[in-house]
Structures are given as structure tokens and as C-alpha cells.
Write a protein that holds these residues in place. Structure first.
Motif, PDB file in Angstrom:
ATOM      1  N   ALA A  65      35.142  43.102  40.695  1.00  0.00           N
ATOM      2  CA  ALA A  65      35.098  43.972  41.826  1.00  0.00           C
ATOM      3  C   ALA A  65      34.433  44.883  42.061  1.00  0.00           C
ATOM      4  O   ALA A  65      33.429  45.068  43.014  1.00  0.00           O
ATOM      5  N   THR A  66      33.113  44.622  41.038  1.00  0.00           N
ATOM      6  CA  THR A  66      31.627  45.833  41.157  1.00  0.00           C
ATOM      7  C   THR A  66      30.770  44.850  41.326  1.00  0.00           C
ATOM      8  O   THR A  66      29.480  45.084  40.781  1.00  0.00           O
ATOM      9  N   GLY A  67      31.270  43.242  41.355  1.00  0.00           N
ATOM     10  CA  GLY A  67      30.010  42.757  41.966  1.00  0.00           C
ATOM     11  C   GLY A  67      29.831  41.476  40.712  1.00  0.00           C
ATOM     12  O   GLY A  67      28.447  40.793  40.743  1.00  0.00           O
TER      13      GLY A  67
ATOM     14  N   ALA B  88      40.049  33.380  38.704  1.00  0.00           N
ATOM     15  CA  ALA B  88      40.580  33.450  40.104  1.00  0.00           C
ATOM     16  C   ALA B  88      39.415  33.837  40.895  1.00  0.00           C
ATOM     17  O   ALA B  88      39.479  34.054  41.815  1.00  0.00           O
ATOM     18  N   ALA B  89      38.480  33.557  40.039  1.00  0.00           N
ATOM     19  CA  ALA B  89      37.169  34.520  41.156  1.00  0.00           C
ATOM     20  C   ALA B  89      35.887  32.962  40.713  1.00  0.00           C
ATOM     21  O   ALA B  89      35.284  32.627  39.476  1.00  0.00           O
TER      22      ALA B  89
ATOM     23  N   HIS C 225      32.985  31.631  41.664  1.00  0.00           N
ATOM     24  CA  HIS C 225      31.934  31.974  41.884  1.00  0.00           C
ATOM     25  C   HIS C 225      31.349  32.333  40.460  1.00  0.00           C
ATOM     26  O   HIS C 225      30.098  32.454  40.318  1.00  0.00           O
ATOM     27  N   ALA C 226      32.276  32.914  39.777  1.00  0.00           N
ATOM     28  CA  ALA C 226      31.934  33.013  38.586  1.00  0.00           C
ATOM     29  C   ALA C 226      31.980  32.918  37.322  1.00  0.00           C
ATOM     30  O   ALA C 226      32.790  31.924  37.236  1.00  0.00           O
ATOM     31  N   SER C 227      31.030  32.748  36.466  1.00  0.00           N
ATOM     32  CA  SER C 227      30.845  32.011  35.080  1.00  0.00           C
ATOM     33  C   SER C 227      31.307  32.786  34.444  1.00  0.00           C
ATOM     34  O   SER C 227      31.283  33.987  33.290  1.00  0.00           O
ATOM     35  N   ALA C 228      32.429  31.669  33.436  1.00  0.00           N
ATOM     36  CA  ALA C 228      32.752  32.755  31.826  1.00  0.00           C
ATOM     37  C   ALA C 228      32.518  32.326  31.029  1.00  0.00           C
ATOM     38  O   ALA C 228      32.373  31.186  30.839  1.00  0.00           O
ATOM     39  N   ASP C 229      32.156  33.581  29.543  1.00  0.00           N
ATOM     40  CA  ASP C 229      31.627  32.599  28.510  1.00  0.00           C
ATOM     41  C   ASP C 229      32.502  33.669  27.504  1.00  0.00           C
ATOM     42  O   ASP C 229      33.299  34.752  27.078  1.00  0.00           O
TER      43      ASP C 229
END
Length: 334
Positions: free
Chosen positions: A173-175, A205-206, A208-212
Motif C-alpha cells: 500500500a505504500t507503493g 494478489a499484487a 505487478h510486484a515481485s517477491a523473493d
């Protein structure tokens, strides 16, 4: 110092009446009670604590078993449990196991012997389902803390999955777009697994975000610092770290500062546990705050009910949590 018989003679009652007044378990007429109390004070009578324990079958003591008192979370929780025990008239003994399975099994086995405590509150780390199954019919009550429920025991915990999902949701939520979970463990660990699952659900659920994921051997400051230094050697700098404990987060903050990376301008950091050290970090640490007081009260309430003879099915209590926003994710003030 007077004896019970001396008190009875002075008050003009039987020795049994003196015992009833002292124990408070039998109603005694107000006038008789006042005479007995006056005689007790005049003769400086002190009832035998050992005798009381033998008669009641209770010691007024409970035991708390935790993995590591060097971890501020367990130290802070122990303080809350001591306060909750005191409110019930109990004294709390504390034992540290270092997460050693044999030590945890040994302490759990004491609930099947003539131990000096009336019941046991355990935060297990090494115990297996088989260990708990064999101990599910102990002579003394056992209440479990932590993530792993078992049908034979009352169980108090927070929802680690939801708490972790909330923490990562705050980062998104903070971008933040490149979020790393710091705290996964190759050896299956219940809290690590649930927090990782919450992280993955939020990141999934995001789109456009990338997770590691960064693995650690233990939830320590060193583990957080080492994992963060390894991340910084990579090609892409993450813009957020979700650390599975505040100790990991404090280590991460140290490594980021050493590398000249500003928090939260370049990298935001969230921890888990809301230990006091995090409030005074520079920057102060955003964290998941389990309600330690609610955990302690629920665990002690369950134990006292069992000591009192409650034979209902084991209960599961989910204590509340909240996200405390501080400077490490951009909130103002400490």
C-alpha cells in the motif's frame, strides 16, 4: 508462634473451624470468623504451607517452558504471564529449552509425575506431533502456545498467516514493488511456514510486484544482518523487507545502514513481535504486534480452569494482533 490448636482454644472453636477460616473454602459465620482471625493475630499463627498443599493436592505454582529467554519476545511474554499468574494467586516458574526436543519432552513428561507445579504452559519448538500425542493425557494440565495446535491440549496463539498478510499488504500500500521475505527456514518451522504463506498470499494478489525469499538459520539479529548483506550483493535492490521477527529486522537495519542505504526512502522494513527494542531503533521499527497480554491471560485462564477440574474438550484461542506503523515504513515519530 502459636499452633492451630492454640488458636482454636483461644477462639473457643474447633481446630477444623480454624482450618476452614484459613483456607476460605468453607463458609464460617461472621462472628466466629472474627474471633478466629483475632486469635490468629494475637498468637501470630502461621499455617503450614506444606500442609495446605498436601491437603489440597495443589502447590500454587505453574511452570512456563519457552525456547529462549534471550529473545526479547519470550522475555516480554514471560513478564505478562507472571502478572497473569499472580492475579490468579499463582507463582510462575520458568524453564528455557533452547528448542531442544529432548529437553522439551523431559519437561512435558514431568506433568505425568509428582511435580512441584500444578500445570504447565509450553511454547514448543522441537516437539513433534507424536511427542504431543503420547503426552495428551498428562496428569497435570498443559496449555500450548505458538502455532501448532493439537487436539489434546488447550492452545493459545495469533493468526500468523493473517498477520503476515497484513504486514505485506501495508508495504504494498505504500507503493513498494520488490519485496523480500526474510526469515524462511529450510527445516520446516511452524511460525516461519505460516508467515511465509501469508507473505506469498499478499504478493500473489499484487500482479505487478515481485517477491523473493531470504533464508535464515535462526530468528536472530545476526541472521537478519547476514541475510540482508547477501541480498545487497544481488543485482536488484529490493525496496522492502518483511522480516519474520523484530530481531531479524534489527539485524537488517544494521546491514542497510552499513551499506549506506536509507530506510525507508530506499528500502522499507517491517518486523514481527513488537519488542521494546524496535520502538527505540533508528529508525523506529514498523512491526506486527501480537497482544502479549491477551495471550498471557488466555493461557493462564485455561490452565486455572483445568486445575480446577474443567474436563471440557480442548479449546483454541486466537489472540488479536495489530500492525504498528513506525518510521521504518515512513510513519512519522517513534
Amino acid at each position: 508462634m502459636g499452633r492451630r490448636e492454640d488458636v482454636a482454644r483461644l477462639a473457643g472453636v474447633s481446630a477444623r473451624t480454624v482450618s476452614n477460616v484459613v483456607s476460605g473454602t468453607v463458609n464460617v459465620a461472621a462472628g466466629t470468623r472474627e474471633r478466629v482471625l483475632a486469635a490468629i493475630e494475637e498468637l501470630d499463627y502461621r499455617p503450614s504451607e506444606i500442609g495446605r498443599m498436601l491437603r489440597s493436592g495443589r502447590t500454587g505454582m505453574a511452570a512456563l517452558v519457552v525456547p529462549d529467554l534471550d529473545n526479547p519476545y519470550f522475555a516480554e511474554l514471560a513478564r505478562k504471564l507472571i502478572e497473569a499468574a499472580r492475579a490468579h494467586g499463582y507463582t510462575l516458574m520458568i524453564e528455557q529449552t533452547d528448542g531442544d526436543r529432548d529437553r522439551e519432552r523431559e519437561l512435558l513428561a514431568r506433568a505425568d509425575t509428582k511435580a512441584v507445579f500444578d500445570g504447565l504452559i509450553v511454547s514448543p519448538l522441537g516437539l513433534t506431533d507424536d511427542d504431543l500425542t503420547r503426552s495428551s493425557r498428562t496428569q497435570r494440565p498443559v496449555v500450548l502456545l505458538g502455532e501448532e495446535p493439537h487436539p489434546g491440549f488447550d492452545h493459545v496463539h495469533i493468526d500468523n498467516f493473517v498477520a503476515s498478510r497484513d504486514a505485506v499488504g501495508h508495504l504494498l500500500a505504500t507503493g513498494r514493488q520488490r519485496v523480500v521475505a526474510v526469515g524462511a527456514q529450510r527445516a520446516e518451522g511452524s511460525s516461519s511456514s505460516l508467515r511465509l504463506a501469508g507473505f506469498e498470499a499478499a504478493m500473489g494478489a499484487a500482479p505487478h510486484a515481485s517477491a523473493d525469499v531470504a533464508y535464515v538459520d535462526a530468528f536472530t539479529r545476526r541472521g537478519g544482518a547476514d541475510a540482508t548483506r547477501a541480498l545487497l550483493r544481488g543485482r536488484t535492490l529490493p525496496d522492502a523487507l518483511f522480516c519474520f521477527s523484530d530481531l531479524l529486522a534489527l539485524g537488517a537495519l544494521r546491514a542497510l545502514r552499513e551499506a549506506g542505504i536509507s530506510v525507508p526512502e530506499q528500502v522499507a522494513v517491517v518486523g514481527f513481535d513488537d519488542i521494546e527494542d524496535g520502538r527505540y531503533g533508528n529508525p523506529s521499527l514498523t512491526t506486527v504486534s501480537p497482544d502479549k497480554e491477551a495471550i498471557a491471560q488466555a493461557a493462564m485462564d485455561a490452565l486455572v480452569r483445568r486445575v480446577g477440574g474443567d474436563e471440557r474438550d480442548a479449546v483454541r484461542v486466537i489472540a488479536p494482533h495489530r500492525l504498528v506503523e513506525r518510521e521504518s515504513t515512513g510513519a512519522s515519530g517513534g
